[in-house]
Design a protein around this motif. Structure first.
Motif, PDB file in Angstrom:
ATOM      1  N   PHE A 143      -5.442   9.633   2.636  1.00 37.48           N
ATOM      2  CA  PHE A 143      -6.611   9.168   3.361  1.00 37.48           C
ATOM      3  C   PHE A 143      -7.036   7.793   2.810  1.00 37.48           C
ATOM      4  O   PHE A 143      -7.180   6.797   3.804  1.00 37.48           O
ATOM      5  N   ILE A 144      -6.997   7.479   1.649  1.00 33.99           N
ATOM      6  CA  ILE A 144      -7.477   6.250   1.106  1.00 33.99           C
ATOM      7  C   ILE A 144      -6.232   5.328   1.554  1.00 33.99           C
ATOM      8  O   ILE A 144      -6.764   4.101   2.094  1.00 33.99           O
ATOM      9  N   SER A 145      -4.830   5.354   1.721  1.00 34.88           N
ATOM     10  CA  SER A 145      -4.069   4.499   2.257  1.00 34.88           C
ATOM     11  C   SER A 145      -4.273   4.206   3.638  1.00 34.88           C
ATOM     12  O   SER A 145      -4.031   3.003   4.053  1.00 34.88           O
ATOM     13  N   ILE A 146      -4.232   5.138   4.454  1.00 35.27           N
ATOM     14  CA  ILE A 146      -4.966   5.012   5.818  1.00 35.27           C
ATOM     15  C   ILE A 146      -5.924   4.099   6.094  1.00 35.27           C
ATOM     16  O   ILE A 146      -5.825   3.123   7.075  1.00 35.27           O
ATOM     17  N   MET A 147      -7.028   4.201   5.277  1.00 37.06           N
ATOM     18  CA  MET A 147      -8.193   3.475   5.429  1.00 37.06           C
ATOM     19  C   MET A 147      -7.701   1.876   4.996  1.00 37.06           C
ATOM     20  O   MET A 147      -7.930   1.064   5.809  1.00 37.06           O
ATOM     21  N   ASN A 157      -1.694  19.249  -3.944  1.00 33.22           N
ATOM     22  CA  ASN A 157      -1.985  18.979  -2.355  1.00 33.22           C
ATOM     23  C   ASN A 157      -3.021  18.040  -2.270  1.00 33.22           C
ATOM     24  O   ASN A 157      -3.326  17.094  -1.333  1.00 33.22           O
ATOM     25  N   ILE A 158      -4.206  18.383  -3.295  1.00 29.22           N
ATOM     26  CA  ILE A 158      -5.450  17.720  -3.065  1.00 29.22           C
ATOM     27  C   ILE A 158      -5.068  16.089  -3.427  1.00 29.22           C
ATOM     28  O   ILE A 158      -5.829  15.178  -2.809  1.00 29.22           O
ATOM     29  N   LEU A 159      -4.289  15.938  -4.344  1.00 30.93           N
ATOM     30  CA  LEU A 159      -3.972  14.520  -4.735  1.00 30.93           C
ATOM     31  C   LEU A 159      -3.282  13.733  -3.526  1.00 30.93           C
ATOM     32  O   LEU A 159      -3.771  12.609  -3.300  1.00 30.93           O
ATOM     33  N   SER A 160      -2.268  14.507  -2.741  1.00 32.22           N
ATOM     34  CA  SER A 160      -1.636  13.987  -1.683  1.00 32.22           C
ATOM     35  C   SER A 160      -2.565  13.723  -0.628  1.00 32.22           C
ATOM     36  O   SER A 160      -2.579  12.435   0.014  1.00 32.22           O
ATOM     37  N   ILE A 183       0.770  -1.189   0.000  1.00 31.12           N
ATOM     38  CA  ILE A 183      -0.008   0.057  -0.261  1.00 31.12           C
ATOM     39  C   ILE A 183       0.793   1.401  -0.056  1.00 31.12           C
ATOM     40  O   ILE A 183       0.564   2.077  -0.859  1.00 31.12           O
ATOM     41  N   LEU A 184       1.951   1.222   0.768  1.00 28.90           N
ATOM     42  CA  LEU A 184       2.793   2.404   0.880  1.00 28.90           C
ATOM     43  C   LEU A 184       3.503   2.577  -0.370  1.00 28.90           C
ATOM     44  O   LEU A 184       3.780   3.700  -0.967  1.00 28.90           O
ATOM     45  N   ILE A 185       4.092   1.579  -1.163  1.00 30.05           N
ATOM     46  CA  ILE A 185       4.858   1.689  -2.293  1.00 30.05           C
ATOM     47  C   ILE A 185       3.934   2.232  -3.374  1.00 30.05           C
ATOM     48  O   ILE A 185       4.324   3.136  -4.104  1.00 30.05           O
ATOM     49  N   ILE A 186       2.618   1.566  -3.629  1.00 29.10           N
ATOM     50  CA  ILE A 186       1.550   2.094  -4.455  1.00 29.10           C
ATOM     51  C   ILE A 186       1.200   3.399  -4.417  1.00 29.10           C
ATOM     52  O   ILE A 186       0.953   4.291  -5.175  1.00 29.10           O
ATOM     53  N   SER A 187       0.927   3.931  -2.972  1.00 32.02           N
ATOM     54  CA  SER A 187       0.691   5.242  -2.963  1.00 32.02           C
ATOM     55  C   SER A 187       1.612   6.215  -3.193  1.00 32.02           C
ATOM     56  O   SER A 187       1.396   7.383  -3.906  1.00 32.02           O
ATOM     57  N   GLY A 188       2.825   6.012  -2.782  1.00 33.19           N
ATOM     58  CA  GLY A 188       3.859   6.719  -3.139  1.00 33.19           C
ATOM     59  C   GLY A 188       4.195   6.828  -4.803  1.00 33.19           C
ATOM     60  O   GLY A 188       4.496   8.101  -5.348  1.00 33.19           O
ATOM     61  N   LEU A 189       3.997   5.910  -5.348  1.00 32.62           N
ATOM     62  CA  LEU A 189       3.945   5.671  -7.011  1.00 32.62           C
ATOM     63  C   LEU A 189       2.788   6.546  -7.544  1.00 32.62           C
ATOM     64  O   LEU A 189       3.051   7.133  -8.582  1.00 32.62           O
ATOM     65  N   LEU A 190       1.403   6.429  -7.077  1.00 34.20           N
ATOM     66  CA  LEU A 190       0.352   7.165  -7.211  1.00 34.20           C
ATOM     67  C   LEU A 190       0.492   8.614  -7.390  1.00 34.20           C
ATOM     68  O   LEU A 190       0.269   9.596  -8.029  1.00 34.20           O
ATOM     69  N   ILE A 191       1.297   9.128  -6.327  1.00 35.29           N
ATOM     70  CA  ILE A 191       1.433  10.444  -5.846  1.00 35.29           C
ATOM     71  C   ILE A 191       2.352  11.071  -6.772  1.00 35.29           C
ATOM     72  O   ILE A 191       2.504  12.146  -7.520  1.00 35.29           O
TER      73      ILE A 191
END
Length: 302
Positions: free
Chosen positions: A92-96, A84-87, A41-49
């Motif tokens: 938020f989705i990553s934390i959930m 900022n909105i993207l981040s 999740i953390l890796i995918i979140s970083g890539l998405l951002i």
């Protein structure tokens, strides 16, 4: 059985139970699976951002080649806001998802958060005010990233405009973070052209008309030398009579926020031009009289 033996037996039973849990393969498999999910999740979140920010930058690069486009300052503001909105959304989705991977009932937590949020909302009026004010600042284009503004006691360049706060970098490097709800009055120095005002002192003994002629000839050559000037500076004439000088005023229209630089350059050039033509710029003088000399002159007069 004594009390000490009973407590020892309970302790042994507890440790036996814990050891059995730790030896359970299903437990370790579940923990390993959760850890792998969290890492993924953390890796995918970083890539998405990162990919999202690249896409936002590329979108605005395409906009720069479009026939209809908004100003660069507004583009920079919108670009930062979208990042900022993207981040915020990805975080938020990553934390959930992380909470769900830890076998926490996210739906129940969100339902409870809704009830708590309703109660806390009455005490979060300042937060709502900051967000609404931030939206109108961006929507009305009151100021944008890169503008030089004065907000209350703070003055400097706008570094970032968020939905809740605005960051202003002062001339000496400090970053001032202001809640948007506290922004009541804004002075924006970057929207329109600036004006440099120069007061040049000429000695009373000098030829004012000749000095004006020399200055006018010089001012007609400045636009070729300084592209920051919108047009030739204008010599207005005599502004006032000083204690030891006649003050001539010059005004120069410049590009936004270039009046300080142009003012310094013109003062330097004018000093050299006046020296070249023998026109004196007066400076304070102090004359001292001796009482003894004055008394001797009176005796000679007799």
């Amino acid at each position: 059985m004594s009390t000490a033996q009973e407590s020892l037996t309970k302790t042994e039973a507890f440790f036996n139970k814990v050891s059995q849990k730790l030896m359970d393969e299903n437990l370790w498999f579940a923990i390993g699976e959760s850890v792998l999910k969290i890492i993924a999740i953390l890796i995918i979140s970083g890539l998405l951002i990162r990919i999202g920010k690249i896409a936002i930058h590329n979108f605005f690069k395409v906009r720069t080649r479009a026939p209809l486009r908004i100003s660069e300052r507004r583009e920079a503001t919108l670009m930062k806001l979208l990042e900022n909105i993207l981040s915020y959304a990805v975080y938020f989705i990553s934390i959930m998802m992380i909470l769900s991977a830890l076998t926490i009932n996210v739906q129940a937590m969100l339902a409870g958060a809704g009830i708590v949020g309703l109660a806390v909302g009455f005490g979060a009026q300042s937060l709502v005010k900051d967000i609404i004010t931030g939206f109108f600042i961006i929507f009305e284009d009151q100021f944008s990233v890169g503008d030089y503004v004065r907000i209350g006691p703070f003055e400097g360049t706008v570094e970032e405009i968020g939905l809740r706060t605005t960051k202003i970098k002062s001339f000496t490097g400090e970053i001032n973070i202001l809640p948007n709800g506290s922004i009541i009055e804004v002075t924006n120095f970057s929207l329109y052209n600036s004006v440099a005002v120069l007061d040049i002192g000429i000695a009373y003994e000098g030829n004012i008309e000749y000095a004006e002629k020399v200055l006018q000839e010089y001012l007609e050559t400045t636009t070729e030398k300084y592209p920051e000037l919108v047009k030739d500076p204008e010599l207005l004439g005599v502004q006032q009579f000083g204690a030891s000088e006649v003050v001539l005023r010059i005004v120069a229209e410049t590009l936004p926020m270039k009046h300080w630089y142009i003012g310094r350059q013109l003062r330097k050039d004018i000093k050299l031009v006046l020296d070249e033509h023998g026109i004196e710029i007066p400076f304070p003088r102090m004359v001292m009289y001796s009482r003894q000399e004055g008394a001797g002159q009176k005796e000679l007069g007799k």
